[in-house]
Design an enzyme around this catalytic site. Structure first.
Site, PDB file in Angstrom:
ATOM      1  N   GLU A  10       0.845  -1.208   0.000  1.00 59.77           N
ATOM      2  CA  GLU A  10       0.000   0.000   0.000  1.00 59.77           C
ATOM      3  C   GLU A  10       0.876   1.253   0.000  1.00 59.77           C
ATOM      4  OE1 GLU A  10      -3.423   1.970   2.950  1.00 59.77           O
ATOM      5  OE2 GLU A  10      -2.033   0.460   3.703  1.00 59.77           O
ATOM      6  N   LYS A  20      -9.664   2.458  -2.800  1.00 63.20           N
ATOM      7  CA  LYS A  20     -10.098   1.804  -1.568  1.00 63.20           C
ATOM      8  C   LYS A  20     -11.535   2.176  -1.241  1.00 63.20           C
ATOM      9  CE  LYS A  20      -8.560   1.109   3.226  1.00 63.20           C
ATOM     10  NZ  LYS A  20      -7.569   1.519   4.248  1.00 63.20           N
ATOM     11  N   CYS A  38      -5.365  -2.797   2.834  1.00 66.24           N
ATOM     12  CA  CYS A  38      -5.215  -2.690   4.281  1.00 66.24           C
ATOM     13  C   CYS A  38      -6.449  -3.155   5.040  1.00 66.24           C
ATOM     14  CB  CYS A  38      -4.844  -1.240   4.621  1.00 66.24           C
ATOM     15  SG  CYS A  38      -4.401  -0.948   6.354  1.00 66.24           S
TER      16      CYS A  38
END
Length: 488
Positions: free
Chosen positions: A253, A317, A367
């Site tokens: 990430e 995301k 994540c």
């Protein structure tokens, strides 16, 4: 330990239900239980790197506030269970699992959803047991943990159950059966999966995960961008030279700490590497675009640099960390966006994107997204044959949060019978097969390359087809108990 963690709480609630104490007594009991549990469990919040927070001292009240908020859920479950027991006539052995399971589903929902520490995750390191997740997700595992606790509680001497009678004997037998049956069934499932993988002609291939181990104070300083990129390219060159050659190289990430696709020199360097080696690079990066009014929108994104051609659309995301990546509830209260606690204020994405991989299409979970089963399920239903989880857990330091976070991602593989590649900046970087077995890993807080074949995907699962049906049944069960209470 998870198999008996609720036994003292059940014994105390049983006494409170029998003595007809005020319902707030059960609420306070559940709150004390939850506050101590979450205070210990989330102690890593107080260890967050100062780079992660604009105002470093805020991590200490944030730790207390998070524990105080999360404790509300077990408090509600305890109050509800005792209330249903008194009014419906059913034992806590029935009302407690139904109430706790329903409340756990609520705790994992919405913008403040935080399924961390769901009881089902406690057995993530036992491949035989976690095969239950393929039937009903982590919620089914949580239901199993609650069932085992209830049976153990009923088997032990408590209150007026001092003598070892038929009731306690049946509970003890049930406890042993509840442990043995999933263990034996899980072993058969793993044996069948291995046999199918050995005879499978499905495409699968080698993946290389790059653990850069870049400290946050360097990564986000803006002063070391060329050196950071060079370190990732050097590690990637090592990966590309290995035999068998990887079909995909993955960076973590926001790997370089830059707007990688927008910075021409960096984007060209990555594209040249992919073209010269013939190996695509999939990486996380910060990104931005402008809306129709010219307002910039910033994304926590990820995308593929293919060996030839132009990179496709990036993934943004979808589920952002509340208060860390975005202030919650802005769709209802736009003024929340004006509160500045040092959060990144990314814009949430709205769709999954499939990328071409060596074993077929893969999707990305960035994540925190790996702890939400519905996102992985959505991706697999759209055609993903592998999940790639990229993360930067450097904020947590070398704490138990690293293994907690990685352990939850393992369940996404089991639930959908697809392999998972987890690439972290500082670890844990792991390769997981479609049955949730960790095939290989890198040591934490060391730079390195993890290469391997996570194996082929398995057969479609009931969870992928039907989703979180145990959670739905918990609401139905509580509703029926409430109906019985109303009729009474």
């Amino acid at each position: 330990m998870a198999c008996g963690a609720f036994v003292p709480l059940l014994a105390l609630l049983e006494r409170q239900a029998a003595e007809a104490k005020p319902r707030w007594t059960a609420f306070r009991t559940g709150y004390a239980f939850g506050f101590v549990f979450f205070l210990v469990g989330t102690h890593w919040i107080a260890r967050l790197s100062n780079v992660a927070i604009t105002v470093p001292w805020l991590k200490y009240p944030a730790w207390l506030a998070a524990s105080a908020y999360l404790a509300i859920y077990p408090a509600l479950a305890c109050a509800l269970a005792v209330g249903l027991t008194r009014r419906s006539g059913f034992s806590l052995a029935v009302t407690f699992p139904a109430a706790m399971l329903m409340v756990e589903v609520l705790r994992a929902s919405g913008e403040l959803g935080f399924p961390w520490f769901q009881p089902g995750y406690a057995v993530h390191a036992f491949p035989r047991l976690i095969q239950l997740a393929s039937l009903g997700g982590v919620t089914l595992l949580t239901a199993w943990v609650l069932l085992v606790n209830v049976l153990l509680w009923r088997a032990l001497p408590s209150g007026d159950r001092r003598a070892f009678d038929t009731s306690r004997g049946l509970a003890a037998a049930g406890f042993l059966a509840a442990l043995a049956l999933p263990w034996l069934w899980g072993g058969k499932v793993l044996h069948a999966a291995d046999a199918m993988a050995a005879s499978s002609k499905a495409a699968h291939g080698t993946v290389a995960l790059i653990q850069g181990n870049i400290p946050g104070e360097i990564k986000w300083s803006g002063k070391h961008e060329p050196e950071i990129l060079d370190s990732f390219l050097t590690l990637s060159a090592q990966a590309a030279s290995r035999t068998p050659r990887p079909g995909l190289i993955v960076w973590p990430e926001t790997a370089t700490g830059t707007y990688l696709r927008q910075q021409v020199d960096q984007a060209l360097a990555v594209a040249r590497f992919a073209a010269s080696t013939g190996v695509p690079i999939f990486t996380g990066f910060a990104d931005y675009s402008y809306d129709s009014l010219g307002t910039p929108r910033y994304w926590n994104a990820a995308g593929l640099f293919p060996p030839g051609g132009v990179p496709g659309p990036p993934y943004a995301k979808r589920h952002l960390v509340p208060f860390g990546e975005r202030m919650p509830f802005q769709s209802w209260l736009p003024a929340m966006g004006k509160i500045d606690l040092g959060q990144a204020e990314w814009t949430p994405g709205h769709e999954s994107i499939l990328f071409p991989g060596p074993a077929g299409p893969f999707s990305c979970l960035v994540c925190f997204e790996a702890i939400f089963p519905d996102l992985a399920r959505e991706d697999v239903r759209h055609g993903a044959r592998m999940l790639v989880n990229i993360t930067n857990d450097e904020w947590f330091g070398n704490s138990v949060a690293l293994s907690q976070h990685a352990g939850m991602s393992v369940l996404r593989a089991v639930e959908n019978h697809v392999p998972l590649a987890r690439c972290a900046n500082t670890g844990l970087t792991i390769l997981v097969d479609a049955s949730g077995r960790v095939r290989s890993r890198l040591p934490v807080f060391q730079s390195g390359v993890l290469t391997g074949d996570p194996g082929p995907p398995g057969l479609p699962t009931p969870y992928t087809r039907w989703g979180d049906w145990p959670g739905t049944f918990s609401f139905i069960a509580v509703g029926l108990l409430l109906l019985r209470r109303w009729r009474a």
